[in-house]
Design a protein around this motif. Structure first.
Motif, PDB file in Angstrom:
ATOM      1  N   SER A  59      69.117  59.678 -12.906  1.00 26.87           N
ATOM      2  CA  SER A  59      68.306  59.622 -11.691  1.00 26.87           C
ATOM      3  C   SER A  59      69.054  60.335 -10.570  1.00 26.87           C
ATOM      4  O   SER A  59      70.200  60.766 -10.744  1.00 26.87           O
ATOM      5  N   CYS A  60      68.383  60.467  -9.438  1.00 26.42           N
ATOM      6  CA  CYS A  60      68.998  61.138  -8.300  1.00 26.42           C
ATOM      7  C   CYS A  60      68.425  60.589  -6.999  1.00 26.42           C
ATOM      8  O   CYS A  60      67.366  59.965  -6.983  1.00 26.42           O
ATOM      9  N   LEU A  61      69.161  60.838  -5.921  1.00 27.70           N
ATOM     10  CA  LEU A  61      68.747  60.451  -4.572  1.00 27.70           C
ATOM     11  C   LEU A  61      68.331  61.713  -3.841  1.00 27.70           C
ATOM     12  O   LEU A  61      69.097  62.678  -3.781  1.00 27.70           O
ATOM     13  N   ILE A  62      67.139  61.698  -3.300  1.00 26.32           N
ATOM     14  CA  ILE A  62      66.584  62.851  -2.588  1.00 26.32           C
ATOM     15  C   ILE A  62      66.347  62.475  -1.132  1.00 26.32           C
ATOM     16  O   ILE A  62      65.886  61.365  -0.833  1.00 26.32           O
ATOM     17  N   PHE A  63      66.657  63.411  -0.246  1.00 23.13           N
ATOM     18  CA  PHE A  63      66.379  63.232   1.174  1.00 23.13           C
ATOM     19  C   PHE A  63      65.440  64.323   1.645  1.00 23.13           C
ATOM     20  O   PHE A  63      65.540  65.480   1.237  1.00 23.13           O
ATOM     21  N   ASP A  93      69.306  54.434   7.138  1.00 19.52           N
ATOM     22  CA  ASP A  93      69.763  53.667   8.287  1.00 19.52           C
ATOM     23  C   ASP A  93      71.067  54.265   8.813  1.00 19.52           C
ATOM     24  O   ASP A  93      71.996  54.523   8.038  1.00 19.52           O
ATOM     25  N   LEU A  94      71.152  54.457  10.120  1.00 18.24           N
ATOM     26  CA  LEU A  94      72.356  55.036  10.727  1.00 18.24           C
ATOM     27  C   LEU A  94      73.585  54.135  10.608  1.00 18.24           C
ATOM     28  O   LEU A  94      74.699  54.591  10.838  1.00 18.24           O
ATOM     29  N   PRO A  99      74.391  60.834  11.123  1.00 19.15           N
ATOM     30  CA  PRO A  99      73.185  61.476  11.649  1.00 19.15           C
ATOM     31  C   PRO A  99      72.796  62.673  10.770  1.00 19.15           C
ATOM     32  O   PRO A  99      73.654  63.418  10.305  1.00 19.15           O
ATOM     33  N   GLY A 100      71.516  62.807  10.535  1.00 19.36           N
ATOM     34  CA  GLY A 100      71.022  63.823   9.609  1.00 19.36           C
ATOM     35  C   GLY A 100      70.706  63.224   8.247  1.00 19.36           C
ATOM     36  O   GLY A 100      69.968  63.796   7.465  1.00 19.36           O
ATOM     37  N   PHE A 101      71.284  62.051   7.969  1.00 17.15           N
ATOM     38  CA  PHE A 101      70.989  61.243   6.782  1.00 17.15           C
ATOM     39  C   PHE A 101      71.298  61.924   5.442  1.00 17.15           C
ATOM     40  O   PHE A 101      70.703  61.588   4.435  1.00 17.15           O
ATOM     41  N   THR A 102      72.237  62.869   5.447  1.00 18.01           N
ATOM     42  CA  THR A 102      72.581  63.538   4.188  1.00 18.01           C
ATOM     43  C   THR A 102      73.973  63.145   3.673  1.00 18.01           C
ATOM     44  O   THR A 102      74.332  63.525   2.574  1.00 18.01           O
ATOM     45  N   GLN A 103      74.735  62.400   4.483  1.00 14.55           N
ATOM     46  CA  GLN A 103      76.064  61.950   4.063  1.00 14.55           C
ATOM     47  C   GLN A 103      76.253  60.479   4.406  1.00 14.55           C
ATOM     48  O   GLN A 103      75.944  60.052   5.524  1.00 14.55           O
ATOM     49  N   ARG A 104      76.763  59.746   3.415  1.00 14.66           N
ATOM     50  CA  ARG A 104      77.063  58.330   3.650  1.00 14.66           C
ATOM     51  C   ARG A 104      78.272  58.219   4.577  1.00 14.66           C
ATOM     52  O   ARG A 104      79.168  59.033   4.527  1.00 14.66           O
ATOM     53  N   LYS A 105      78.257  57.152   5.367  1.00 13.84           N
ATOM     54  CA  LYS A 105      79.443  56.868   6.178  1.00 13.84           C
ATOM     55  C   LYS A 105      80.538  56.372   5.239  1.00 13.84           C
ATOM     56  O   LYS A 105      80.271  55.660   4.261  1.00 13.84           O
ATOM     57  N   LYS A 106      81.744  56.713   5.531  1.00  6.92           N
ATOM     58  CA  LYS A 106      82.874  56.211   4.748  1.00  6.92           C
ATOM     59  C   LYS A 106      83.225  54.828   5.273  1.00  6.92           C
ATOM     60  O   LYS A 106      83.404  54.630   6.466  1.00  6.92           O
ATOM     61  N   LEU A 107      83.287  53.882   4.380  1.00  5.28           N
ATOM     62  CA  LEU A 107      83.596  52.500   4.774  1.00  5.28           C
ATOM     63  C   LEU A 107      85.040  52.167   4.520  1.00  5.28           C
ATOM     64  O   LEU A 107      85.702  52.611   3.724  1.00  5.28           O
TER      65      LEU A 107
END
Length: 107
Positions: A59-63, A93-94, A99-107
């Motif tokens: 599967s894949c995640l599409i934006f 979700d931000l 912003p731009g929703f193409t990269q996850r935030k690093k936790l």
């Protein structure tokens, strides 16, 4: 996911050869997301993450943004089946995405 698989995914979306998992149907109803919006995003979206070894199948995640400029993330199966299976759909979700929703935030 190869460019050919992406083209197959887009072709299935264009021909409405989609199958919605029960989870996707429930979440779309809760979130007010229409099937037309899903097709709009699949038609021109970007593959953000590839899950070739997912336990339920590749599967894949599409934006992408809908024609109404609504950002959506769609998790779907690879287009190997006769119908492209939509697993879930949500507005990113931000708190989790840059912003731009193409990269996850690093936790």
């Amino acid at each position: 996911m190869t460019p050919l698989e992406i083209m197959e995914l887009q072709a299935k979306a264009a021909s409405n050869s989609l199958q919605y998992a029960d989870h996707a149907i429930t979440r779309m109803a809760q979130r007010g997301i229409a099937t037309t919006e899903v097709r709009e995003v699949l038609a021109a979206g970007l593959v953000l993450e590839d899950y070739p070894n997912d336990r339920y199948g590749p599967s894949c995640l599409i934006f992408g943004n809908t024609l109404g400029n609504r950002p959506l993330h769609i998790v779907c199966s690879y287009p190997q089946r006769p119908l492209l299976k939509i697993i879930t759909v949500y507005e990113p979700d931000l708190t989790e995405w840059l912003p731009g929703f193409t990269q996850r935030k690093k936790l």
